[in-house]
Design a protein around this motif. Structure first.
Motif, short mmCIF file in Angstrom:
data_model
loop_
_atom_site.label_atom_id
_atom_site.label_comp_id
_atom_site.label_asym_id
_atom_site.label_seq_id
_atom_site.Cartn_x
_atom_site.Cartn_y
_atom_site.Cartn_z
N SER A 18 0.83 -1.21 -0.03
CA SER A 18 -0.09 0.17 -0.05
C SER A 18 0.97 1.30 -0.03
CB SER A 18 -0.91 -0.14 1.13
OG SER A 18 -1.91 -1.14 1.12
N LEU A 19 2.00 1.08 0.67
CA LEU A 19 3.02 2.17 0.76
C LEU A 19 3.61 2.48 -0.60
CD1 LEU A 19 4.58 1.99 4.10
CD2 LEU A 19 2.82 3.76 3.67
N ILE A 20 3.85 1.33 -1.31
CA ILE A 20 4.40 1.46 -2.55
C ILE A 20 3.59 2.11 -3.60
CG2 ILE A 20 5.47 0.15 -4.51
CD1 ILE A 20 6.54 -1.82 -2.17
N LEU A 21 2.44 1.67 -3.46
CA LEU A 21 1.30 2.33 -4.45
C LEU A 21 1.18 3.81 -4.31
CD1 LEU A 21 -0.83 1.52 -6.52
CD2 LEU A 21 -2.42 1.17 -4.73
N SER A 22 1.07 3.95 -3.01
CA SER A 22 0.75 5.40 -2.51
C SER A 22 2.07 6.44 -3.15
CB SER A 22 0.67 5.82 -1.17
OG SER A 22 -0.50 5.10 -0.78
N TYR A 23 3.13 5.77 -2.71
CA TYR A 23 4.47 6.46 -3.00
C TYR A 23 4.57 6.53 -4.63
CZ TYR A 23 9.26 6.09 -5.00
OH TYR A 23 10.53 6.28 -5.39
N SER A 24 4.10 5.62 -5.38
CA SER A 24 4.42 5.75 -7.00
C SER A 24 3.31 6.82 -7.42
CB SER A 24 3.88 4.35 -7.63
OG SER A 24 4.88 3.46 -7.21
N VAL A 25 2.06 6.98 -6.91
CA VAL A 25 1.17 7.92 -7.53
C VAL A 25 1.65 9.37 -7.01
CG1 VAL A 25 -1.38 8.64 -7.31
CG2 VAL A 25 -0.92 6.35 -7.26
N LEU A 26 1.64 9.33 -5.92
CA LEU A 26 2.34 10.91 -5.47
C LEU A 26 3.50 11.23 -6.12
CD1 LEU A 26 1.90 10.29 -1.71
CD2 LEU A 26 0.63 11.66 -3.11
N LEU A 27 4.31 10.32 -6.44
CA LEU A 27 5.87 10.42 -7.24
C LEU A 27 5.31 11.17 -8.41
CD1 LEU A 27 8.67 11.10 -6.82
CD2 LEU A 27 8.96 8.62 -7.44
N ILE A 28 4.55 10.59 -9.24
CA ILE A 28 3.96 10.97 -10.65
C ILE A 28 3.63 12.36 -10.66
CG2 ILE A 28 2.47 10.44 -12.47
CD1 ILE A 28 2.62 7.39 -11.79
N PHE A 29 2.46 12.53 -9.60
CA PHE A 29 2.19 14.18 -9.46
C PHE A 29 2.93 14.99 -9.02
CE2 PHE A 29 -0.39 17.14 -6.84
CZ PHE A 29 -1.23 17.73 -7.89
N GLN A 30 4.01 14.63 -8.02
CA GLN A 30 5.09 15.82 -7.83
C GLN A 30 5.97 16.02 -9.16
OE1 GLN A 30 8.51 15.46 -7.42
NE2 GLN A 30 8.51 17.51 -6.80
N ASN A 31 6.20 15.06 -10.16
CA ASN A 31 7.08 15.23 -11.05
C ASN A 31 6.45 16.19 -12.01
OD1 ASN A 31 9.40 13.86 -10.32
ND2 ASN A 31 8.57 11.91 -11.21
N ILE A 32 5.23 16.03 -12.35
CA ILE A 32 4.29 16.97 -12.85
C ILE A 32 4.25 18.12 -12.58
CG2 ILE A 32 1.96 16.97 -14.37
CD1 ILE A 32 1.75 14.15 -14.18
N THR A 33 3.98 18.45 -11.39
CA THR A 33 3.47 19.84 -10.90
C THR A 33 4.81 20.54 -10.91
OG1 THR A 33 3.87 18.94 -8.53
CG2 THR A 33 1.60 19.19 -9.68
N GLN A 34 6.10 19.86 -10.49
CA GLN A 34 7.29 20.43 -10.30
C GLN A 34 7.82 20.94 -11.80
OE1 GLN A 34 10.62 19.77 -7.44
NE2 GLN A 34 11.67 18.86 -9.21
N ASN A 35 7.67 20.09 -12.96
CA ASN A 35 8.07 20.46 -14.05
C ASN A 35 7.34 21.70 -14.53
OD1 ASN A 35 10.02 18.52 -14.55
ND2 ASN A 35 8.53 17.15 -15.81
N VAL A 36 6.07 21.67 -14.37
CA VAL A 36 5.01 22.81 -14.72
C VAL A 36 5.76 24.15 -14.20
CG1 VAL A 36 2.91 23.95 -14.92
CG2 VAL A 36 2.90 21.64 -15.17
#
Length: 569
Positions: A419-437
């Motif tokens: 469950s932690l790995i799943l949450s980590y993966s989703v949050l990391l995708i969102f963080q990369n997108i927002t930081q790139n913008v």
């Protein structure tokens, strides 16, 4: 009638001199009808066509070299009996020797010609990326030294290519690092086609070295086979024949040191290849480029810790906590029996930090929209490459996250760690997108003119010939002066600039710790065992070696972009 005409092209030097020396009555002649103007325009158009033809030629050269090398590497993977690793190394060694010869020719021949380097791009080759070339290059040299030492100890079951290949790579790394440190800002004006072809050949060689490093799991398979052999001997089972069974190390301790050092330094070699490719591409774009104002130096605002309070505090807290988590993880998760609690702690740290970083990037993007600054539309190859590298490097981390999500969903694992790995993966995708913008939007904004802040001057009393000690009261007064000056500077910044500087400084420190942890051995995506058991050892090894260097490169490149946003806010 003149208002309906298309804007005329900029005349050449002879056209300007002719119009300047002409009498006032003749100065309004339409030079587009004269032979001289048509000749100047055709020369300019011919230069542009020659530049495009040279770029096309060098690009085709690089494409063919990359395809040839990729065919060799793919054949080694799918048919390792026909094409061996030694064959791939021989091809790469030939390419590296050609690149070193071209670099020597550039340094001793091309650059010493008359008017070879009239312009230098001030945006290209910033100090932080040149420093990363030296850092990663030094660690790559150490990696090759470990490989040579390891192969020398096992010389009975190793070929001569295992020693010659890293030796040639050390020479290649040294030549390339010297070239990039001293000549990354060059806008070469002579021998355009030869220079472009040499640069593209070097880029293609670095890409093939990176691809070879991603797919070459020889040393890792060797360590795995040795561990299996130890397990079989411990359980009393007869040893199973495998690929490296005949390769026995005479000194187990030294071999373990070389193996551990090789694995620890392995990502730095791939990082070095990626950084060199980015810098060489900028030099390739600058070949034949003529800057409009070569005599005006590019002045950048200085990096000062003024107007930031909460960003450094929160960022420093994140760095300290991250170092503690990383040290505990390295002790508990990399032992003979990995501790599940270490993985839980590691992923929990990311799950707490990533939403805060995402929220900061979103707030910064909203402030950029509220400021309504003009966009910087000037042609800048370095900034264009920064945007491409940010988007491309983020794909490595995002790709690994999606592979992890698929593995977790397909296995229907419901325990705490998954469950932690799943949450980590989703949050990391969102963080990369927002930081790139946030970074890309900030890089395209016009820099804010620095505020004129009143400086507090220190008055030193006349001491004469006798030196007296500073009392505690005077020391307190000096500290109070500095504090009042800092508060004065902080209060004179607008709230938008304050928030932008706080956010960018906080994200700089967070990206630094997120760069340090995977770079120095924190690889839970390979050590937790979930994805490795789902995709298989070799497949997941290739995925991790493809995505992990890109994710590390993304963090390092993000730091440079965030620092630029901070100093121009």
């Amino acid at each position: 009638m003149s208002g309906d005409k298309a804007p005329r092209q900029k005349p050449c030097h002879h056209c300007k001199r002719r119009s300047a020396s002409a009498p006032p009555g003749i100065s309004m002649i339409h030079y587009e009808k004269s032979w001289l103007y048509r000749h100047c325009s055709s020369v300019q158009q011919g230069d542009r066509q020659a530049q495009k033809a040279g770029q096309l030629l060098s690009g085709l050269l690089a494409m063919n070299v990359v395809f040839l090398g990729s065919a060799f590497i793919s054949s080694m993977i799918f048919n390792h009996e026909a094409i061996t690793l030694a064959d791939v190394w021989i091809l790469l060694s030939i390419l590296k020797v050609l690149c070193v010869c071209w670099i020597i020719y550039y340094l001793l021949g091309t650059r010493r010609q008359l008017h070879a380097v009239v312009y230098r791009d001030s945006h290209a080759g910033p100090i932080w990326i040149r420093g990363s070339v030296l850092l990663f290059g030094s660690l790559s040299i150490l990696l090759n030294v470990f490989q040579i030492s390891y192969s020398t100890i096992l010389i009975e079951c190793k070929s001569g290519v295992d020693i010659v290949f890293p030796s040639i790579e050390i020479i290649f790394i040294c030549a390339q690092a010297f070239f990039l440190w001293h000549h990354s800002k060059d806008c070469i004006q002579v021998q355009h086609n030869l220079t472009r072809c040499g640069l593209m050949l070097t880029i293609a060689t670095n890409l093939l070295l990176w691809l070879s490093a991603v797919t070459n799991d020889t040393i890792h398979m060797e360590i795995e086979s040795q561990l299996r052999e130890v397990e079989q001997r411990f359980t009393g089972k007869p040893p199973v024949s495998h690929l490296f069974g005949s390769c026995t190390c005479p000194n187990k301790t030294i071999c373990k040191v070389f193996q551990k050092g090789y694995i620890l330094l392995y990502p730095f070699n791939t990082e070095f290849c990626l950084v060199c490719c980015s810098m060489l591409y900028v030099i390739w774009k600058n070949v034949g480029r003529r800057l409009s104002h070569p005599h005006i130096p590019h002045v950048k605002p200085n990096f000062r810790l003024q107007g930031v309070v909460f960003g450094p505090l929160l960022g420093a807290a994140s760095v300290i906590i991250g170092i503690c988590v990383f040290m505990i993880y390295q002790i508990q998760a990399t032992g003979s029996v990995p501790n599940v609690q270490a993985f839980v702690m590691y992923y929990s740290y990311y799950i707490v930090l990533l939403p805060v970083m995402s929220m900061g990037a979103v707030i910064g993007t909203v402030i950029h929209a509220l400021e309504k600054k003009e966009l910087d539309t000037l042609k800048n190859p370095t900034r264009s490459l920064d945007v491409v590298l940010l988007m491309g490097a983020a794909l490595g981390q995002i790709g690994m996250c999606y592979f992890s999500i698929v593995a977790i969903v397909a296995t229907n694992a419901r325990d705490l760690l998954n469950s932690l790995i799943l949450s980590y993966s989703v949050l990391l995708i969102f963080q990369n997108i927002t930081q790139n913008v946030f970074i890309i939007d900030g890089l395209h904004r016009q820099p804010t003119s620095p505020d004129k802040v009143e400086e507090v001057k220190e008055e030193r009393p006349h001491e004469g010939h006798s030196q007296r000690r500073v009392s505690v009261l005077e020391l307190g007064q000096e500290i109070r002066k500095v504090s009042l000056s800092y508060i004065h500077n902080y209060s004179h910044l607008s709230w938008k600039r304050r928030v932008l500087r706080e956010i960018s400084f906080f994200l700089v420190l967070c990206n630094i710790i997120l760069w340090v942890m995977p770079t120095f051995g924190g690889h839970p995506v390979f050590e937790n065992g979930l994805e490795k058991s789902f995709y298989g050892y070799s497949t997941w090894f290739a995925i991790v070696n493809f995505g992990l260097p890109l994710s590390v490169f993304y963090r390092m490149h993000s730091v440079g972009g965030l620092v630029e946003i901070y100093v121009t806010a």
